[in-house]
Design a protein around this motif. Sequence first.
Motif, PDB file in Angstrom:
ATOM      1  N   THR A  77       0.838  -1.210   0.000  1.00 44.92           N
ATOM      2  CA  THR A  77       0.000   0.000   0.000  1.00 44.92           C
ATOM      3  C   THR A  77       0.865   1.248   0.000  1.00 44.92           C
ATOM      4  O   THR A  77       0.595   2.212  -0.714  1.00 44.92           O
ATOM      5  CB  THR A  77      -0.952  -0.018   1.207  1.00 44.92           C
ATOM      6  OG1 THR A  77      -1.819  -1.152   1.087  1.00 44.92           O
ATOM      7  CG2 THR A  77      -1.795   1.249   1.268  1.00 44.92           C
ATOM      8  N   ASP A  91      -2.219  -3.900  -4.152  1.00 42.85           N
ATOM      9  CA  ASP A  91      -2.128  -4.107  -2.701  1.00 42.85           C
ATOM     10  C   ASP A  91      -3.458  -4.677  -2.227  1.00 42.85           C
ATOM     11  O   ASP A  91      -4.334  -4.999  -3.022  1.00 42.85           O
ATOM     12  CB  ASP A  91      -1.796  -2.793  -2.002  1.00 42.85           C
ATOM     13  CG  ASP A  91      -2.952  -1.790  -2.085  1.00 42.85           C
ATOM     14  OD1 ASP A  91      -2.893  -0.771  -1.395  1.00 42.85           O
ATOM     15  OD2 ASP A  91      -3.910  -2.033  -2.842  1.00 42.85           O
ATOM     16  N   TRP A 147      -0.008  -9.190  -4.293  1.00 41.47           N
ATOM     17  CA  TRP A 147       0.417  -7.997  -3.549  1.00 41.47           C
ATOM     18  C   TRP A 147       1.838  -7.617  -3.896  1.00 41.47           C
ATOM     19  O   TRP A 147       2.734  -8.453  -3.943  1.00 41.47           O
ATOM     20  CB  TRP A 147       0.321  -8.246  -2.037  1.00 41.47           C
ATOM     21  CG  TRP A 147      -1.106  -8.311  -1.546  1.00 41.47           C
ATOM     22  CD1 TRP A 147      -2.242  -8.161  -2.279  1.00 41.47           C
ATOM     23  CD2 TRP A 147      -1.522  -8.554  -0.214  1.00 41.47           C
ATOM     24  NE1 TRP A 147      -3.352  -8.301  -1.497  1.00 41.47           N
ATOM     25  CE2 TRP A 147      -2.945  -8.530  -0.218  1.00 41.47           C
ATOM     26  CE3 TRP A 147      -0.864  -8.786   0.991  1.00 41.47           C
ATOM     27  CZ2 TRP A 147      -3.690  -8.735   0.943  1.00 41.47           C
ATOM     28  CZ3 TRP A 147      -1.620  -8.994   2.140  1.00 41.47           C
ATOM     29  CH2 TRP A 147      -3.018  -8.966   2.111  1.00 41.47           C
TER      30      TRP A 147
END
Length: 319
Positions: free
Chosen positions: A179, A267, A277
Amino acid sequence: MPSPHPAVPDPVVIDTDPGVDDAIALLMALSSPQMDVVGLTTTAGNVPIGPATRNALAILESVGRTDIPVSKGATRPVRGRYAYARQVHSAEGLTHPLPAPATHTTDTGAVPFLSATLRAHPGAVTVIALGPLTNLARLHRDQPSVLPLAKRVLVMGGAVQSPGNVTPHAEFNFYSDPTAARLVVESGIPLTLIDMAPCRQVFLTREDVEGARASTEAGNLAERLLSGWFRQDPTRERFYMYDPLTLVAAADPHAIKFRSVTMTVDDSITTDDSTLWGRCRVLDETEGPISIAEPGGVDVPTSLQLIRELLGWSQPAAI
Ligand code: RIB
Ligand code: CA
């Protein structure tokens, strides 16, 4: 850096998760006439934040640079948790023991240090990120006008159209905090991204390290760290210079040819498939704020020569 040896070295802040290759990169930066390292910010990544920060302090002490402030950063990612890589870097993160540091971190954390430094010197400071992008993402999320004040931002991370080193899709720094990587990559801020593709071309072998003759304290420590890394596992053949190549990109604008793209990072918000991810996806192959190495765009001999020069390594004369 704009010219080979500017009269005045450029101020540089390095965000780091030392880690052996981080340590080599830091020793290069500290030896470079082009760089004035004005601060280190630490992040967990290769090892938890405690050892990472201790290692940063100990590396500076080992070469007499306790004038450089170290600001402690991310303990955990923006989302998820760090994977750590102790099996690569050893339990405490370095493969040669250093004395416990006598110095301490600054009272401010990594994000306040980055913010204050960039605000105090708008357009002048180069930021080099060698670990998960948690600190940079938090800075940009909370103070979006600050990271754009950097003269240049270079990041080691990602596997753009090339296999990862943690999963088939993901490189370690982006996998550790996908992220954060997405927030920074989608910020629109111009980034030089040294991803897996160029890094796979620049490595040292066991023989390269055994043959190294160091003429500086920094070079001696680098040789000890690398010898220790190869000693840890007799099957190891190549030490990939992930973070050192990022320093090469900062120091020599001609060592790597770049192309501009727009990209994002998968993410847990963009996909619930955790096997994706940290995956980099190019959204526009022809333009954008991210500069990635062109295929075959690394001048490998020049890059390795600059690494050796900054470490004060000479190779024994060929017999
Ligand atoms: O994938 C390599 C990167 O992850 C390097 O920066 C290494 O130090 C680790 O942080
Ligand atoms: Ca690193």
